[in-house]
Design an enzyme around this catalytic site. Structure first.
Site, PDB file in Angstrom:
ATOM      1  N   CYS A 100      -6.271   1.984   0.459  1.00 30.10           N
ATOM      2  CA  CYS A 100      -6.556   2.087   1.884  1.00 30.10           C
ATOM      3  C   CYS A 100      -5.822   1.053   2.722  1.00 30.10           C
ATOM      4  CB  CYS A 100      -8.056   1.915   2.100  1.00 30.10           C
ATOM      5  SG  CYS A 100      -8.603   0.316   1.484  1.00 30.10           S
ATOM      6  N   ASP A 103      -6.603  -2.099   2.931  1.00 30.62           N
ATOM      7  CA  ASP A 103      -7.463  -3.216   3.320  1.00 30.62           C
ATOM      8  C   ASP A 103      -7.061  -4.480   2.559  1.00 30.62           C
ATOM      9  OD1 ASP A 103      -8.736  -1.505   4.968  1.00 30.62           O
ATOM     10  OD2 ASP A 103     -10.546  -1.304   3.776  1.00 30.62           O
ATOM     11  N   CYS A 153     -13.449  -2.303   4.887  1.00 34.08           N
ATOM     12  CA  CYS A 153     -14.633  -1.493   5.165  1.00 34.08           C
ATOM     13  C   CYS A 153     -15.911  -2.265   4.819  1.00 34.08           C
ATOM     14  CB  CYS A 153     -14.563  -0.207   4.356  1.00 34.08           C
ATOM     15  SG  CYS A 153     -14.771  -0.511   2.606  1.00 34.08           S
ATOM     16  N   CYS A 183     -13.226   0.289  -3.410  1.00 36.86           N
ATOM     17  CA  CYS A 183     -13.439  -0.872  -2.548  1.00 36.86           C
ATOM     18  C   CYS A 183     -13.882  -2.082  -3.364  1.00 36.86           C
ATOM     19  CB  CYS A 183     -14.480  -0.573  -1.484  1.00 36.86           C
ATOM     20  SG  CYS A 183     -14.147   0.935  -0.585  1.00 36.86           S
TER      21      CYS A 183
END
Ligand code: FES
Length: 131
Positions: free
Chosen positions: A35, A37, A60, A104
């Site tokens: 993603c 991040d 996130c 994540c």
């Protein structure tokens, strides 16, 4: 609507150890290829233990909860103990993550390990191979 565990929500709403350590002994950053991040960990080392751990996460809610949990799990541990924290352990400690959010959890332990390796490089220790 993704179902997060209560613990994930709690760490997301009240993350522990957010911030930077200006005179950190080690800094490690990792980006999530899925993603984009980013997560950075800062550590202070005293007597072979993690005396302080802080993080900055551009990501996130799950990534923030993961960073917060990693910082809590790592504080006070020896460098070797901290190195043994895995992404899976962090996700478990958070009461699990939804399947589409498991990626994540990949940053937390990796960023911490990168900070430990940075510390060891700066202090002449040989970085250990990852298990
Ligand atoms: Fe990027 Fe969660 S969506 S770390």
């Amino acid at each position: 609507m993704v179902a997060y565990s209560e613990k994930v929500m709690e760490h997301f709403m009240h993350p522990r150890n957010v911030g930077e350590i200006a005179d950190a002994d080690g800094v490690g950053s990792v980006g999530n290829p899925v993603c984009g991040d980013m997560m950075t960990f800062y550590i202070k080392v005293a007597d072979g233990r993690l005396a302080d751990v802080k993080f900055k996460t551009f990501g996130c809610g799950a990534a923030i909860a993961v960073s917060s949990m990693v910082s809590e799990m790592a504080k006070g541990k020896t460098l070797d103990e901290a190195r043994q924290i895995t992404n899976r352990m962090v996700a478990d400690e958070l009461g699990g993550l939804p399947a589409n959010k498991m990626h994540c959890s990949n940053l937390g332990a990796d960023a911490l390990r990168a900070a430990i390796e940075d510390y060891e490089r700066k202090h002449g220790g040989e970085p250990k191979e990852e298990a």
